[in-house]
Design a protein around this motif. Structure first.
Motif: not given
Length: 358
Positions: A340-341, A345-350
């Motif tokens: 994750v660059e 919150t959205a990127k961590m959930a993905l």
């Protein structure tokens, strides 16, 4: 790279054999390599509290084996052994508050207990689960090493100087290491000129443990005082700060060894990239941000004494073990599920929806 890392493996801190858990006493390193044997949960909990074993993944693995030892004793005593085992869960869970891997590992064993069928061999099932946690961590480290090396190559693939903090190597994990695993991989790829290791006060994990691991493998390493990090970034051409983590929250905030936060601030000022390397078991999606992470504070004597001899003034000492680095200071979080660059919150959930990479 996996085969090359396996061939280069020299250090392990955890050994499960002959019905006991053996831990390399990290308090005695680098002067003595002493293995201590544990046969009950209380002993394992004390080993975690007293820093015989440290590093979030290694703590989780040790706690899992500790619960297996407890289950054997409870089962042999007869009665409602599963109910009695709750006391051992509590003892192990109370050994360190910040590293989420501890609770993740214990929860996996609890879930395995809940899935048992009447015909199952309960003790064998618990032991198999603990061994799986151990082996899975080693495999995760190998995957993260490759991903981290690819990330370094993507942004700047030439030979470079790296800075790390605390110990994130084989001593802190099931094998190879998280941040140090990436550094090992980069060295094997000819991408590392020198590693600078913060000494990491007050337990000196950098100077005692990280430097010992790297030197044993012939990787050029220089120890520096924690307070020299900004000067190093300014004068030594540091390109990456690479660290581990003890807990990562849903928005990408990271709890790690005290001093990590100031490294991230300094790195941003100097244009140095900042990488966090940790298995997905370190990610706690139940916490929205780092403000919710419990931060362990240890006795002030650790700051005011050396080898049991007082060297500081007769005053109070503030001794938090961890701090929280906000996500907006982090260039990348590397896990076995992927990278994750610029985390949010959205990127961590993905990320957490992905399957593990192989």
């Amino acid at each position: 790279m996996r085969d090359r890392l396996l061939a280069a493996e020299k250090v392990k801190a955890i050994d499960w054999r002959d019905g006991a858990l053996y831990l390399l006493d990290q308090r005695a390193l680098p002067f003595e390599e002493t293995w201590l044997a544990y046969t009950d949960a209380a002993g394992v909990a004390q080993a975690i509290k007293q820093m015989v074993v440290r590093g979030a993944p290694a703590i989780g693995i040790s706690a899992a084996y500790g619960l297996v030892l407890a289950a054997r004793k409870r089962f042999a005593a007869g009665g409602d052994w599963k109910a009695a085992l709750e006391a051992d869960f509590s003892v192990l869970a109370g050994s360190r508050p910040t590293a989420v891997n501890l609770f993740w590992a214990l929860n996996r064993l609890r879930e395995r207990l809940d899935r048992l069928k009447p015909a199952d061999d309960a003790l064998a099932a618990l032991e198999a689960e603990a061994i799986a946690i151990h082996e899975s961590d080693r495999e995760a480290n190998l995957t993260m090493a490759q991903l981290g090396v690819d990330l370094i190559r993507k942004h700047q693939g030439n030979v470079q100087a790296l800075l790390t903090h605390c110990n994130t190597g084989a001593l802190a994990t099931g094998g190879f290491g998280t941040a140090l695993g990436v550094i090992r991989g980069a060295w094997l790829e000819g991408m590392v000129e020198r590693v600078y290791a913060d000494e990491t006060r007050p337990w000196l994990q950098g100077s005692r443990l990280t430097a010992w691991e790297l030197a044993n493998e012939g990787i050029p390493v220089t120890v520096n005082a924690d307070s020299a990090a900004a000067h190093l970034m300014k004068t030594k051409g540091i390109t990456w700060v690479i660290v581990g983590a003890d807990r990562i929250t849903a928005n990408g905030d990271v709890a790690n060894k005290i001093g990590t936060y100031q490294l991230a601030v300094t790195a941003m000022h100097h244009g140095v990239r900042f990488m966090v390397v940790a298995p997905s078991s370190t990610i706690d999606m139940s916490l929205a941000s780092g403000e919710e992470i419990p931060i362990e504070e240890r006795d002030g004597s650790e700051l005011l004494e050396i080898g049991g001899k007082r060297v500081g003034a007769d005053v109070e000492a503030f001794n938090p073990v961890f701090d929280v680095t906000p996500a907006d200071l982090i260039d990348a979080i590397v896990t076995e599920k992927g990278i994750v660059e610029r985390p949010d919150t959205a990127k961590m959930a993905l990320l957490m929806c992905r399957k593990r990479l192989h």
